[in-house]
Design a protein around this motif. Structure first.
Motif, PDB file in Angstrom:
ATOM      1  N   PRO A   1       7.662 -14.345  -6.890  1.00 45.25           N
ATOM      2  CA  PRO A   1       7.417 -15.518  -7.745  1.00 45.25           C
ATOM      3  C   PRO A   1       7.369 -16.854  -7.027  1.00 45.25           C
ATOM      4  CG  PRO A   1       9.675 -14.777  -7.982  1.00 45.25           C
ATOM      5  CD  PRO A   1       8.993 -13.761  -7.123  1.00 45.25           C
ATOM      6  N   ILE A   2       8.073 -17.010  -5.916  1.00 51.63           N
ATOM      7  CA  ILE A   2       8.203 -18.331  -5.305  1.00 51.63           C
ATOM      8  C   ILE A   2       7.079 -18.614  -4.308  1.00 51.63           C
ATOM      9  CG2 ILE A   2       9.713 -19.933  -4.098  1.00 51.63           C
ATOM     10  CD1 ILE A   2      10.700 -19.013  -6.848  1.00 51.63           C
ATOM     11  N   PHE A   3       6.894 -17.742  -3.343  1.00 47.39           N
ATOM     12  CA  PHE A   3       5.936 -18.005  -2.276  1.00 47.39           C
ATOM     13  C   PHE A   3       4.761 -17.035  -2.253  1.00 47.39           C
ATOM     14  CE2 PHE A   3      10.055 -19.597  -0.625  1.00 47.39           C
ATOM     15  CZ  PHE A   3       9.734 -20.940  -0.590  1.00 47.39           C
ATOM     16  N   GLY A   4       4.711 -16.067  -3.173  1.00 46.72           N
ATOM     17  CA  GLY A   4       3.594 -15.137  -3.227  1.00 46.72           C
ATOM     18  C   GLY A   4       3.566 -14.182  -2.043  1.00 46.72           C
ATOM     19  N   VAL A   5       2.423 -13.565  -1.825  1.00 45.00           N
ATOM     20  CA  VAL A   5       2.264 -12.589  -0.741  1.00 45.00           C
ATOM     21  C   VAL A   5       1.449 -13.150   0.408  1.00 45.00           C
ATOM     22  CG1 VAL A   5       2.457 -10.641  -2.333  1.00 45.00           C
ATOM     23  CG2 VAL A   5       0.188 -11.561  -1.777  1.00 45.00           C
ATOM     24  N   GLY A   6       1.006 -14.400   0.295  1.00 44.94           N
ATOM     25  CA  GLY A   6       0.174 -14.958   1.345  1.00 44.94           C
ATOM     26  C   GLY A   6      -1.115 -14.170   1.489  1.00 44.94           C
ATOM     27  N   TYR A   7      -1.498 -13.923   2.733  1.00 44.00           N
ATOM     28  CA  TYR A   7      -2.714 -13.159   2.987  1.00 44.00           C
ATOM     29  C   TYR A   7      -2.425 -11.685   3.248  1.00 44.00           C
ATOM     30  CZ  TYR A   7      -4.718 -17.804   3.408  1.00 44.00           C
ATOM     31  OH  TYR A   7      -5.117 -19.088   3.158  1.00 44.00           O
ATOM     32  N   GLY A   8      -1.225 -11.264   2.877  1.00 45.04           N
ATOM     33  CA  GLY A   8      -0.877  -9.859   2.987  1.00 45.04           C
ATOM     34  C   GLY A   8      -1.358  -9.081   1.774  1.00 45.04           C
ATOM     35  N   ARG A   9      -0.962  -7.831   1.694  1.00 47.27           N
ATOM     36  CA  ARG A   9      -1.384  -6.971   0.583  1.00 47.27           C
ATOM     37  C   ARG A   9      -0.622  -7.346  -0.685  1.00 47.27           C
ATOM     38  NH1 ARG A   9      -3.516  -1.844  -0.520  1.00 47.27           N
ATOM     39  NH2 ARG A   9      -2.596  -0.894  -2.379  1.00 47.27           N
ATOM     40  N   TRP A  10      -1.357  -7.600  -1.751  1.00 49.33           N
ATOM     41  CA  TRP A  10      -0.695  -7.846  -3.022  1.00 49.33           C
ATOM     42  C   TRP A  10      -0.413  -6.518  -3.723  1.00 49.33           C
ATOM     43  CZ3 TRP A  10      -3.505  -7.008  -7.734  1.00 49.33           C
ATOM     44  CH2 TRP A  10      -4.881  -6.805  -7.588  1.00 49.33           C
ATOM     45  N   ASP A  11       0.522  -6.520  -4.640  1.00 54.29           N
ATOM     46  CA  ASP A  11       1.028  -5.280  -5.235  1.00 54.29           C
ATOM     47  C   ASP A  11      -0.007  -4.667  -6.171  1.00 54.29           C
ATOM     48  OD1 ASP A  11       3.257  -6.014  -3.867  1.00 54.29           O
ATOM     49  OD2 ASP A  11       4.402  -6.657  -5.622  1.00 54.29           O
ATOM     50  N   ARG A  12      -0.531  -3.522  -5.760  1.00 62.64           N
ATOM     51  CA  ARG A  12      -1.558  -2.818  -6.533  1.00 62.64           C
ATOM     52  C   ARG A  12      -1.589  -1.381  -6.050  1.00 62.64           C
ATOM     53  NH1 ARG A  12      -4.229  -5.255  -2.261  1.00 62.64           N
ATOM     54  NH2 ARG A  12      -5.788  -3.920  -1.233  1.00 62.64           N
ATOM     55  N   PRO A  13      -2.220  -0.479  -6.826  1.00 57.61           N
ATOM     56  CA  PRO A  13      -2.342   0.908  -6.385  1.00 57.61           C
ATOM     57  C   PRO A  13      -3.177   1.026  -5.104  1.00 57.61           C
ATOM     58  CG  PRO A  13      -2.797   0.702  -8.732  1.00 57.61           C
ATOM     59  CD  PRO A  13      -2.716  -0.684  -8.194  1.00 57.61           C
ATOM     60  N   GLU A  14      -2.965   2.097  -4.372  1.00 58.04           N
ATOM     61  CA  GLU A  14      -3.671   2.299  -3.108  1.00 58.04           C
ATOM     62  C   GLU A  14      -5.177   2.359  -3.294  1.00 58.04           C
ATOM     63  OE1 GLU A  14      -2.604   2.364  -0.043  1.00 58.04           O
ATOM     64  OE2 GLU A  14      -0.490   2.071  -0.538  1.00 58.04           O
TER      65      GLU A  14
ATOM     66  N   HIS B   1      -4.037 -18.013  -7.374  1.00 58.82           N
ATOM     67  CA  HIS B   1      -3.090 -18.909  -6.699  1.00 58.82           C
ATOM     68  C   HIS B   1      -1.659 -18.419  -6.833  1.00 58.82           C
ATOM     69  CE1 HIS B   1      -6.565 -21.586  -6.694  1.00 58.82           C
ATOM     70  NE2 HIS B   1      -6.676 -21.351  -7.983  1.00 58.82           N
ATOM     71  N   ALA B   2      -1.305 -17.889  -8.005  1.00 56.36           N
ATOM     72  CA  ALA B   2       0.053 -17.390  -8.208  1.00 56.36           C
ATOM     73  C   ALA B   2       0.309 -16.149  -7.366  1.00 56.36           C
ATOM     74  CB  ALA B   2       0.284 -17.087  -9.685  1.00 56.36           C
ATOM     75  N   ILE B   3      -0.705 -15.306  -7.192  1.00 55.24           N
ATOM     76  CA  ILE B   3      -0.535 -14.088  -6.401  1.00 55.24           C
ATOM     77  C   ILE B   3      -0.337 -14.418  -4.929  1.00 55.24           C
ATOM     78  CG2 ILE B   3      -1.657 -11.964  -5.624  1.00 55.24           C
ATOM     79  CD1 ILE B   3      -3.076 -11.829  -8.290  1.00 55.24           C
ATOM     80  N   LEU B   4      -1.187 -15.289  -4.385  1.00 53.87           N
ATOM     81  CA  LEU B   4      -1.134 -15.570  -2.958  1.00 53.87           C
ATOM     82  C   LEU B   4      -0.046 -16.561  -2.582  1.00 53.87           C
ATOM     83  CD1 LEU B   4      -3.884 -14.073  -2.978  1.00 53.87           C
ATOM     84  CD2 LEU B   4      -4.629 -15.679  -1.213  1.00 53.87           C
ATOM     85  N   PHE B   5       0.148 -17.607  -3.377  1.00 55.91           N
ATOM     86  CA  PHE B   5       1.019 -18.700  -2.963  1.00 55.91           C
ATOM     87  C   PHE B   5       2.229 -18.897  -3.867  1.00 55.91           C
ATOM     88  CE2 PHE B   5      -3.463 -19.954  -1.998  1.00 55.91           C
ATOM     89  CZ  PHE B   5      -3.425 -19.620  -0.640  1.00 55.91           C
ATOM     90  N   GLY B   6       2.395 -18.044  -4.867  1.00 49.67           N
ATOM     91  CA  GLY B   6       3.552 -18.136  -5.737  1.00 49.67           C
ATOM     92  C   GLY B   6       3.228 -18.794  -7.072  1.00 49.67           C
TER      93      GLY B   6
END
Length: 453
Positions: free
Chosen positions: A303-316, A329-334
């Protein structure tokens, strides 16, 4: 209404002209690790002047949307520093600052009155009209002539090969993807019809409007077509009930009633219903529902800083692209970044919408601005804006700030405003004039590579 004499038109600042032309030039220049595009050069040149003008109060008083855009621009590099490292925060975060705050404040500081707003619209129409013949050739012959021409001088974006629709190629033009071509060209539809078209003959107005409509429609993408349909519908409603001051209240009642009906009668949420029935392909609609489900959960997981440019939470098995600007924006940067971006958009649009206005010309321009922003808001739930499309959206968002009632600066404003001020002072109302007006918004499987920012 007849057009004003050319001598009263306020020319666009050269930085704005360079920026808008740069949006439609697909050259890619590299300096070390830095990727430069023509519009980025203009934004870099204008960043510090815009900040100075804004802080000095020469673009009207500081408002809530300004603060929220600044907070977004600060938060993203911080989140990248926390999730990645200082190098990513400096390089990618620096580009985010330039593209976000730079584009927004370029429109905020240099479009300061109706004359400049008109000149901006006219230039954008010319640029889109130039795209039309190239788009027609591309959709019929399957050859991207515009990219071929530009690539003879400097490297450009690669061609986005997509399956044809209705036997026609989906036009990419000078943008990275057909969806971006459609969004960028179609965004100015209401501006052309009401701002440019309000001061020319009816025949010229409809010709200009249809030019924009045809150009944008050649993207053959549901996202921009949805935004175009929304703009056309709102323009029709505005014309149909032009003499009724309560027409927009009626529209809100109708929309809320439709929302309640879908919510009660359908086994889908309103969001899922709209995605399902307003997409060309069921698979595309289903994928966007998945983006919302897994993407919102990913944002809640980080919630605070997101995942950046890494893998976001999703199925393979799920592709990595996030075809949803308002969630991206919320996914990558919080979540704070998502709140800042959405808040900046909504506070600007709401402030303009609730500003009291009686001047016919300004009312027409305000209606056009709000219709354009409505189109951006709707398409942002099914499309992601990036690069040229992103900065054009933020520039247009900031360009409507003069509608909030700040009287323009003598150096930035219109000749008409200065003449009114002089006339008022001559009647002994200088004090009132000073009090009222002194200076004080990736798709279809195309994945964005954020690290190239």
């Amino acid at each position: 209404m007849t057009a004003e004499p050319a001598t009263t038109r306020k020319a666009l600042p050269w930085l704005v002209v360079a920026f808008l032309i740069g949006v439609f030039i697909p050259w890619l220049w590299t300096i070390g690790p830095l990727l430069l595009l023509p519009y980025r050069v203009a934004l870099l040149a204008g960043f510090l002047p815009c900040m100075f003008l804004w802080l000095a109060g020469r673009a009207g008083r500081i408002r809530a949307p300004d603060i929220l855009i600044i907070l977004y621009s600060i938060w993203c590099p911080i989140s990248l520093f926390v999730v990645h490292d200082a190098q990513v925060a400096l390089q990618s975060g620096g580009i985010i600052v330039v593209e976000t705050a730079g584009a927004y404040f370029l429109g905020r500081c240099f479009i300061r009155g109706p004359d400049q707003f008109y000149a901006m619209t006219r230039l954008l129409f010319v640029l889109v009209a130039i795209m039309l013949p190239f788009a027609l050739v591309e959709t019929i012959t399957n050859a991207n002539v515009s990219l071929d021409v530009f690539s003879r001088f400097f490297p450009t974006h690669p061609e986005a090969i997509k399956d044809p629709r209705w036997g026609l190629r989906r036009v990419q033009g000078v943008f990275e993807h057909p969806i971006l071509f459609g969004v960028s060209c179609g965004a100015i539809l209401a501006l052309v019809h009401l701002v440019l078209g309000g001061e020319i003959s009816a025949a010229k107005r409809w010709f200009a409007t249809l030019t924009v409509l045809l150009t944008a429609s050649l993207s053959l993408s549901s996202g921009p077509l949805t935004a175009i349909v929304a703009q056309v519908s709102l323009l029709f409603w505005n014309w149909l009930l032009a003499k009724d001051a309560r027409r927009w209240q009626y529209l809100w009642v109708i929309l809320l009633s439709m929302y309640a009906f879908i919510e009660l009668a359908s086994n889908q949420t309103v969001f899922e219903f709209l995605l399902t029935y307003f997409s060309f392909e069921p698979a595309s609609a289903y994928y966007r529902v998945l983006i919302w489900e897994f993407g919102s959960q990913s944002a809640l997981n980080h919630p605070i800083f997101g995942v950046g440019y890494g893998r976001w939470d999703r199925p393979e098995w799920m592709p990595p692209s996030i075809d949803m600007y308002w969630l991206y924006h919320a996914i990558l940067f919080g979540i704070p970044a998502g709140i800042f971006m959405m808040g900046g958009f909504l506070t600007m649009v709401a402030s303009v919408a609730f500003t009291k206005e009686t001047d016919e010309r300004r009312l027409r321009y305000r209606t056009a601005y709000l219709i354009v922003m409505t189109g951006y808001f709707l398409v942002g739930w099914t499309v992601h804006f990036w690069n040229a499309t992103y900065v054009l959206f933020l520039f247009l968002l900031g360009s409507g700030s003069w509608l909030l009632g700040d009287v323009v600066n003598a150096n930035l404003g219109s000749a008409r405003t200065r003449e009114i001020n002089r006339s008022s002072r001559s009647r002994g109302s200088a004090r009132d004039e000073d009090c009222n007006g002194a200076d004080p918004g990736l798709t279809d499987g195309a994945e964005r590579n954020p690290k190239k920012r």
